[in-house]
Design a protein around this motif. Sequence first.
Motif, PDB file in Angstrom:
ATOM      1  N   SER A 118      16.333  64.327  -4.274  1.00 23.44           N
ATOM      2  CA  SER A 118      15.534  65.190  -4.411  1.00 23.44           C
ATOM      3  C   SER A 118      16.354  66.550  -4.339  1.00 23.44           C
ATOM      4  O   SER A 118      16.082  67.551  -5.066  1.00 23.44           O
ATOM      5  CB  SER A 118      14.336  65.453  -3.617  1.00 23.44           C
TER       6      SER A 118
ATOM      7  N   TYR B  68      12.626  65.323 -10.519  1.00 23.39           N
ATOM      8  CA  TYR B  68      11.854  66.444 -11.358  1.00 23.39           C
ATOM      9  C   TYR B  68      12.239  66.333 -12.876  1.00 23.39           C
ATOM     10  O   TYR B  68      13.256  65.723 -13.239  1.00 23.39           O
ATOM     11  CB  TYR B  68      12.502  67.862 -10.771  1.00 23.39           C
TER      12      TYR B  68
ATOM     13  N   SER C 245      17.139  62.387 -10.655  1.00 26.78           N
ATOM     14  CA  SER C 245      15.998  63.369  -9.930  1.00 26.78           C
ATOM     15  C   SER C 245      14.583  63.113 -10.175  1.00 26.78           C
ATOM     16  O   SER C 245      14.046  62.714 -11.411  1.00 26.78           O
ATOM     17  CB  SER C 245      16.459  64.978 -10.280  1.00 26.78           C
TER      18      SER C 245
END
Length: 234
Positions: A163, A234, A232
Motif C-alpha cells: 500500500s 489502488y 498496489s
Amino acid sequence: MFFAGAMLARLIVSGGFGWFVQQRMKWPLIIAAAALILFGLVEVIVSWREESDTPDTAGRSRGPLVGWLLALPLLVLVSVSPTALGAAAADRVDAYTPTEAENPFEPIDASDGPVEMRVLDFLDRAMWDEERSLEEVTVRLEGLVVNDEDHTAGFTLTRFLVSCCAADGIPLQVDLYDVGRTFEDDTWVIADVRWIPPDIPYTDMPSAERRIAAKVVSLTEVPDARKDPYESPY
C-alpha cells in the motif's frame, strides 16, 4: 543532509527506490532529494563563509563529532545492495486472502492470446467470480518463486501487495502445478497459467485451506530483477 539527498537521488535514478516504496512515491522522493541536497549545500556554503570571516566563532558553533555517526546508515546503503521483498519475507507474513468482491466482474477478452493480469486480480476472480470467468482462459502472471514444503508438486508464485512501502507488504500467492523443473527461491518468472477450479467452493473451506491453484501452460525465467516488483491495491 547533502549526502542523504545524494543517496536518495541515486536510488531514484537507478530505480532502486521501487524496492522500498510504491512507484507513485517517485515525485515526492524527487522533491525530498532536491530539498536535502539544496539545504545541505546552503549549510556548507554558509559555514565556509563564517569560518573564513570569523574563524573563532565558527569553531565554537560546530556540532559534536559524534554527529558524524549519522553517516553510518548512508555507508550501509552504499556498501549493501538493496533487494526487494522475497521468499524470506513471504515465510514470515500470512498470505493475502481475498475478501468479498463486487460482482459481476468485467468479461475477459482472450482473443489475442494470454491475458495479462495482476496476481491480486487473479486471486479475487478465482475466489469470488460467480461466473467463473477464469475457466479455460490462459492468464499471464508475473512473480517470484517461493518453494513451499506444503506444495511439493511445483512452487508458489508470489507477488507482494504494498500500500505504501515494503514494511506493509502482504504476499499474494498462487500454487503452480505442472512446472516441469525446479527453481531457486526468489527467481523471477513470467507464467502463462490456467486456473484449477476447486472441488468445493472456497467459501466452504477453512480460511487456512483457501489456496488458489493453477496449471502452467508455459514458463519463462526473467534474469534481471524488476525495479517495480510490487502490486498496489489502488
